[in-house]
Enzyme design. Structure first.
Site, PDB file in Angstrom:
ATOM      1  N   ARG A 169       0.828  -1.222   0.000  1.00 28.46           N
ATOM      2  CA  ARG A 169       0.000   0.000   0.000  1.00 28.46           C
ATOM      3  C   ARG A 169       0.859   1.269   0.000  1.00 28.46           C
ATOM      4  NH1 ARG A 169      -0.486   4.673   2.776  1.00 28.46           N
ATOM      5  NH2 ARG A 169      -0.073   3.556   4.729  1.00 28.46           N
ATOM      6  N   ASP A 170       1.510   1.538   1.117  1.00 33.82           N
ATOM      7  CA  ASP A 170       2.296   2.782   1.208  1.00 33.82           C
ATOM      8  C   ASP A 170       3.443   2.729   0.199  1.00 33.82           C
ATOM      9  OD1 ASP A 170       3.366   5.171   2.081  1.00 33.82           O
ATOM     10  OD2 ASP A 170       3.332   4.658   4.189  1.00 33.82           O
ATOM     11  N   HIS A 185       5.470   4.529  12.657  1.00 36.03           N
ATOM     12  CA  HIS A 185       5.499   4.447  11.191  1.00 36.03           C
ATOM     13  C   HIS A 185       6.500   5.506  10.722  1.00 36.03           C
ATOM     14  CE1 HIS A 185       3.185   3.961   7.261  1.00 36.03           C
ATOM     15  NE2 HIS A 185       3.773   5.121   7.056  1.00 36.03           N
ATOM     16  N   HIS A 199       9.157   7.133   8.091  1.00 37.95           N
ATOM     17  CA  HIS A 199       9.757   7.251   6.759  1.00 37.95           C
ATOM     18  C   HIS A 199      11.230   7.590   6.979  1.00 37.95           C
ATOM     19  CE1 HIS A 199       6.178   6.952   4.115  1.00 37.95           C
ATOM     20  NE2 HIS A 199       5.591   7.134   5.286  1.00 37.95           N
ATOM     21  N   CYS A 242       4.150   9.591   0.596  1.00 40.55           N
ATOM     22  CA  CYS A 242       2.787  10.099   0.440  1.00 40.55           C
ATOM     23  C   CYS A 242       2.781  11.110  -0.703  1.00 40.55           C
ATOM     24  CB  CYS A 242       2.329  10.756   1.744  1.00 40.55           C
ATOM     25  SG  CYS A 242       0.718  11.533   1.589  1.00 40.55           S
ATOM     26  N   ASN A 301       9.355   4.356   3.352  1.00 37.16           N
ATOM     27  CA  ASN A 301       9.276   3.877   4.732  1.00 37.16           C
ATOM     28  C   ASN A 301      10.592   3.213   5.093  1.00 37.16           C
ATOM     29  OD1 ASN A 301       6.209   3.746   5.724  1.00 37.16           O
ATOM     30  ND2 ASN A 301       6.283   3.421   3.519  1.00 37.16           N
TER      31      ASN A 301
HETATM   32  C1  LIG Z   1     -10.731  11.093   0.917  1.00 39.13           C
HETATM   33  C2  LIG Z   1     -11.101  11.419  -0.526  1.00 39.13           C
HETATM   34  C3  LIG Z   1     -11.841  10.256  -1.147  1.00 39.13           C
HETATM   35  C4  LIG Z   1     -11.999  12.633  -0.486  1.00 39.13           C
HETATM   36  O1  LIG Z   1     -12.178  13.098  -1.824  1.00 39.13           O
HETATM   37  P1  LIG Z   1     -13.352  14.079  -2.180  1.00 39.13           P
HETATM   38  O2  LIG Z   1     -13.212  14.467  -3.608  1.00 39.13           O
HETATM   39  O3  LIG Z   1     -13.410  15.168  -1.150  1.00 39.13           O
HETATM   40  O4  LIG Z   1     -14.593  13.099  -1.997  1.00 39.13           O
HETATM   41  P2  LIG Z   1     -16.136  13.390  -1.927  1.00 39.13           P
HETATM   42  O5  LIG Z   1     -16.650  12.740  -0.670  1.00 39.13           O
HETATM   43  O6  LIG Z   1     -16.426  14.855  -2.131  1.00 39.13           O
HETATM   44  O7  LIG Z   1     -16.707  12.575  -3.192  1.00 39.13           O
HETATM   45  C5  LIG Z   1     -16.413  12.967  -4.526  1.00 39.13           C
HETATM   46  C6  LIG Z   1     -16.632  11.789  -5.452  1.00 39.13           C
HETATM   47  O8  LIG Z   1     -15.670  10.784  -5.159  1.00 39.13           O
HETATM   48  C7  LIG Z   1     -16.324   9.550  -4.867  1.00 39.13           C
HETATM   49  N1  LIG Z   1     -15.583   8.898  -3.761  1.00 39.13           N
HETATM   50  C8  LIG Z   1     -15.387   9.402  -2.535  1.00 39.13           C
HETATM   51  N2  LIG Z   1     -14.674   8.541  -1.801  1.00 39.13           N
HETATM   52  C9  LIG Z   1     -14.408   7.486  -2.609  1.00 39.13           C
HETATM   53  C10 LIG Z   1     -13.709   6.279  -2.368  1.00 39.13           C
HETATM   54  N3  LIG Z   1     -13.159   5.999  -1.171  1.00 39.13           N
HETATM   55  N4  LIG Z   1     -13.605   5.400  -3.376  1.00 39.13           N
HETATM   56  C11 LIG Z   1     -14.161   5.682  -4.586  1.00 39.13           C
HETATM   57  N5  LIG Z   1     -14.851   6.811  -4.847  1.00 39.13           N
HETATM   58  C12 LIG Z   1     -14.978   7.702  -3.858  1.00 39.13           C
HETATM   59  C13 LIG Z   1     -17.717   9.942  -4.384  1.00 39.13           C
HETATM   60  O9  LIG Z   1     -18.607   8.843  -4.532  1.00 39.13           O
HETATM   61  C14 LIG Z   1     -17.999  11.112  -5.296  1.00 39.13           C
HETATM   62  O10 LIG Z   1     -18.353  10.587  -6.572  1.00 39.13           O
HETATM   63  P3  LIG Z   1     -19.468  11.326  -7.489  1.00 39.13           P
HETATM   64  O11 LIG Z   1     -20.691  11.369  -6.632  1.00 39.13           O
HETATM   65  O12 LIG Z   1     -18.908  12.686  -7.745  1.00 39.13           O
HETATM   66  O13 LIG Z   1     -19.514  10.441  -8.703  1.00 39.13           O
HETATM   67  C15 LIG Z   1      -9.828  11.770  -1.370  1.00 39.13           C
HETATM   68  O14 LIG Z   1      -9.280  12.928  -0.840  1.00 39.13           O
HETATM   69  C16 LIG Z   1      -8.817  10.671  -1.353  1.00 39.13           C
HETATM   70  O15 LIG Z   1      -9.042   9.608  -1.911  1.00 39.13           O
HETATM   71  N6  LIG Z   1      -7.661  10.896  -0.691  1.00 39.13           N
HETATM   72  C17 LIG Z   1      -6.674   9.843  -0.528  1.00 39.13           C
HETATM   73  C18 LIG Z   1      -5.305  10.377  -0.531  1.00 39.13           C
HETATM   74  C19 LIG Z   1      -4.327   9.265  -0.227  1.00 39.13           C
HETATM   75  O16 LIG Z   1      -4.565   8.090  -0.473  1.00 39.13           O
HETATM   76  N7  LIG Z   1      -3.170   9.640   0.325  1.00 39.13           N
HETATM   77  C20 LIG Z   1      -2.135   8.706   0.673  1.00 39.13           C
HETATM   78  C21 LIG Z   1      -2.459   7.855   1.871  1.00 39.13           C
HETATM   79  S1  LIG Z   1      -2.168   8.613   3.455  1.00 39.13           S
HETATM   80  C22 LIG Z   1      -0.541   8.295   3.757  1.00 39.13           C
HETATM   81  O17 LIG Z   1       0.146   7.823   2.881  1.00 39.13           O
HETATM   82  C23 LIG Z   1      -0.008   8.494   5.129  1.00 39.13           C
HETATM   83  C24 LIG Z   1       0.162   7.176   5.905  1.00 39.13           C
HETATM   84  C25 LIG Z   1      -1.193   6.552   6.206  1.00 39.13           C
HETATM   85  O18 LIG Z   1       0.896   6.227   5.160  1.00 39.13           O
HETATM   86  C26 LIG Z   1       0.875   7.429   7.234  1.00 39.13           C
HETATM   87  C27 LIG Z   1       2.102   8.346   7.142  1.00 39.13           C
HETATM   88  O19 LIG Z   1       3.076   8.027   6.423  1.00 39.13           O
HETATM   89  O20 LIG Z   1       2.060   9.375   7.809  1.00 39.13           O
END
Ligand SMILES: CC(C)(COP(=O)([O-])OP(=O)([O-])OC[C@H]1O[C@@H](n2cnc3c(N)ncnc32)[C@H](O)[C@@H]1OP(=O)([O-])[O-])[C@@H](O)C(=O)NCCC(=O)NCCSC(=O)C[C@@](C)(O)CC(=O)[O-]
Length: 305
Positions: free
Chosen positions: A15-16, A207, A209, A240, A249
């Site tokens: 994933r990450d 966690h 990096h 990220c 990581n």
């Molecule tokens: C959170 C959202 C979804 C908000 O995204 P948004 O655009 O604000 O979502 P929304 O709620 O306004 O919905 C907009 C549209 O997206 C669809 N939708 C909404 N949610 C989903 C979903 N889950 N799967 C599929 N579709 C989805 C929803 O159905 C809608 O569709 P429409 O009605 O317009 O056709 C977006 O900002 C996003 O996906 N962000 C993810 C970013 C990400 O993955 N970042 C990396 C991971 S975090 C990380 O790496 C840190 C970590 C964890 O490892 C720890 C560390 O290292 O610190």
């Protein structure tokens, strides 16, 4: 130094590790990677995430991957879930554990999941309740626990504020993310001192990096402070996309070397992890960042270090 006899490594590579990779990995290769990891002795693998595919195209095949892997009975197969839409897809794919996530800092939270910190709590609470109702364990992540790419250093009190809310939701544990790898042991100590005043060490995983090469020293400091769960990614993959400057990581095989040599049991086989890391190198078409894999490459090419 008082050290635990056993620690748990939580593999986040699929994933990450992959979410930040430019080279697209085929679904069948992701499945093979998870299957290789399932043969290493790891008992926890974060397989993918159910975020919006537009935001993380590499993991758009989350359902297909989870449905195709060969599941081993003692392994938890987890996935990252931002909201109820993500949970629906994750339950369809029969995850074992849901990981909800947010940041300690406003601007990273906003950039990463398009909401303020305060707006995020009810969204995550719905996911926690829905996952629990479906019989799933829930883990929480807090990102930017030491530094934020937009705001600089983050105070432990900001982390505590988010930890309090997640633990009120009754997540089983919180993974504390040094998302951009700025932390050093004195900062880790300050952060953990603050959190451990209020909660037992079992509630936290670390966690790290390894952007600045401080992950292993931070892990030793965390160990000294009673933490026994650590996230890592094979090869040292990871980062990220919404945190400029974040690199991989801490590498599973580098962490494993540390624990093996310190006599701390993990149950994980180094050679099996190296096999999985070699597979990833081939599929991504580039050397991975870990020190252990650099040694393997040197040995294969007949060069001594
Ligand atoms: C959170 C959202 C979804 C908000 O995204 P948004 O655009 O604000 O979502 P929304 O709620 O306004 O919905 C907009 C549209 O997206 C669809 N939708 C909404 N949610 C989903 C979903 N889950 N799967 C599929 N579709 C989805 C929803 O159905 C809608 O569709 P429409 O009605 O317009 O056709 C977006 O900002 C996003 O996906 N962000 C993810 C970013 C990400 O993955 N970042 C990396 C991971 S975090 C990380 O790496 C840190 C970590 C964890 O490892 C720890 C560390 O290292 O610190």
């Amino acid at each position: 130094m008082h050290l635990p006899k056993h620690v748990t490594l939580k593999e986040v590579g699929p994933r990450d590790g992959l979410q930040n990779e430019k080279v697209h990995m085929a679904t069948a290769d992701k499945v093979q990677l998870v299957d290789l990891l399932s043969q290493t002795g790891l008992n926890y693998i974060e397989v993918t995430s159910f975020v919006h595919p537009k935001w993380i195209p590499q993991l758009a095949d989350a359902v297909e991957v989870l449905q195709a892997i060969k599941r081993e009975k003692d392994i938890t197969y987890a996935a990252l879930i931002p909201n109820l839409r993500g949970l629906e897809r994750a339950l369809q794919a029969n995850i074992d554990e849901a990981s909800v996530f947010m940041s300690a800092s406003e601007s990273h939270n906003q950039n990463n999941i398009n909401k303020t910190v305060t707006e995020t709590f009810p969204v995550l609470e719905e996911v926690v309740l829905g996952a629990k109702a479906a019989g799933k364990r829930v883990r929480g992540y807090i990102s930017t626990v030491i530094g934020c790419p937009y705001e600089g250093y983050i105070q432990p009190e900001q982390v505590l504020r988010v930890a309090d809310k997640l633990l009120e939701m009754d997540v089983a544990e919180i993974s504390l993310g040094d998302t951009i790898g700025v932390g050093v042991p004195t900062q880790v100590e300050r952060l953990l001192e603050e959190l451990l005043k209020r909660y037992p060490a079992e509630k936290f995983a670390m966690h790290f990096h390894d952007t600045r090469g401080t992950a292993l020293t931070n892990i030793v400091k965390s160990l000294e402070m009673g933490i026994t769960k650590f996230d890592s990614a094979l090869g040292g993959l990871g980062g990220c996309p919404y945190a400029k400057g974040a690199s991989g990581n801490v590498a599973t095989e580098d962490l494993l070397y540390l624990f093996d040599e310190m006599g701390i049991h993990t149950g994980i086989e180094m050679n099996a992890v190296l096999e999985a890391a070699t597979f990833v190198e081939k599929k991504l078409g580039k050397p991975v960042a870990s020190k252990q894999m650099a040694i393997v490459r040197n040995e294969r090419s007949g060069q001594a270090l």
